[in-house]
Design a protein around this motif. Structure first.
Motif, PDB file in Angstrom:
ATOM      1  N   ALA A  62      14.286 -34.195 -43.434  1.00 34.76           N
ATOM      2  CA  ALA A  62      14.398 -32.655 -43.651  1.00 34.76           C
ATOM      3  C   ALA A  62      13.175 -31.926 -43.575  1.00 34.76           C
ATOM      4  N   VAL A  63      12.125 -32.801 -43.762  1.00 32.19           N
ATOM      5  CA  VAL A  63      10.757 -32.072 -43.506  1.00 32.19           C
ATOM      6  C   VAL A  63      10.610 -31.816 -41.954  1.00 32.19           C
ATOM      7  N   GLY A  64      10.873 -32.828 -41.223  1.00 33.77           N
ATOM      8  CA  GLY A  64      10.927 -32.684 -39.696  1.00 33.77           C
ATOM      9  C   GLY A  64      11.663 -31.438 -39.305  1.00 33.77           C
ATOM     10  N   GLU A  65      12.929 -31.435 -39.737  1.00 31.75           N
ATOM     11  CA  GLU A  65      13.779 -30.413 -39.292  1.00 31.75           C
ATOM     12  C   GLU A  65      13.478 -29.179 -39.943  1.00 31.75           C
ATOM     13  N   GLU A  66      12.970 -28.873 -40.941  1.00 24.30           N
ATOM     14  CA  GLU A  66      12.470 -27.631 -41.263  1.00 24.30           C
ATOM     15  C   GLU A  66      11.256 -27.153 -40.565  1.00 24.30           C
ATOM     16  N   ALA A 106       9.984 -30.079 -30.300  1.00 25.88           N
ATOM     17  CA  ALA A 106       9.862 -29.933 -31.792  1.00 25.88           C
ATOM     18  C   ALA A 106      11.102 -30.729 -32.326  1.00 25.88           C
ATOM     19  N   SER A 107      11.091 -31.963 -32.253  1.00 17.86           N
ATOM     20  CA  SER A 107      12.150 -33.024 -32.611  1.00 17.86           C
ATOM     21  C   SER A 107      11.547 -33.335 -34.215  1.00 17.86           C
ATOM     22  N   ALA A 108      12.578 -33.426 -35.216  1.00 18.03           N
ATOM     23  CA  ALA A 108      12.139 -34.003 -36.540  1.00 18.03           C
ATOM     24  C   ALA A 108      11.211 -34.970 -36.531  1.00 18.03           C
ATOM     25  N   HIS A 109      11.185 -35.982 -35.564  1.00 16.55           N
ATOM     26  CA  HIS A 109      10.337 -36.890 -35.713  1.00 16.55           C
ATOM     27  C   HIS A 109       8.828 -36.347 -35.367  1.00 16.55           C
TER      28      HIS A 109
END
Length: 97
Positions: free
Chosen positions: A12-16, A30-33
Motif C-alpha cells: 500500500a505504501v508503494g502504491e500510494e 514508479a512501481s510499488a516496489h
C-alpha cells in the motif's frame, strides 16, 4: 502483526507513493516496489502508520528530494508526498498494524 499484514502495508505504501509522485516520476518507473525502496532509504526498514502520521516536515522535504534523485527527475512537490501519506493513513490508520 502478521507477515501478511506487513506485506500488504508495504504494498500500500508503494502504491500510494507511486500514484502520488507521477509526474514528475514517470508512471512506468514508479512501481510499488521501486517507490518503497525510496521510502526505506529515507525512513528505515520499519515504516509504520504511526511513524507516517507523525512525520516531520524535514523528512517530507527529504522524501521529495530522494524521489527526484532516485528516479533522476525533478523532485515531486512536498504536497505530493503529503498526499501519498494521507492516502496510506486512510487505508492503514495509525494503530492498524
Amino acid at each position: 502483526m502478521s507477515d501478511m499484514s506487513r506485506m500488504e502495508f508495504e504494498q500500500a505504501v508503494g502504491e500510494e507513493f507511486g500514484s502520488a509522485v507521477c509526474p514528475p516520476v514517470p508512471f512506468e518507473d514508479a512501481s510499488a516496489h521501486e517507490c518503497y525502496e525510496v521510502i526505506l532509504d529515507v525512513l528505515g526498514d520499519r515504516v509504520t502508520p504511526e511513524m507516517l502520521s507523525a512525520i516531520p516536515d524535514d523528512r517530507i522535504t527529504t522524501l521529495a528530494a530522494r524521489f527526484g534523485s532516485y528516479f533522476e527527475v525533478d523532485p515531486p512537490s512536498e504536497e505530493q508526498v503529503r498526499s501519498a501519506i494521507r492516502g496510506i493513513l486512510y487505508r492503514w490508520p495509525a494503530g492498524s498494524l
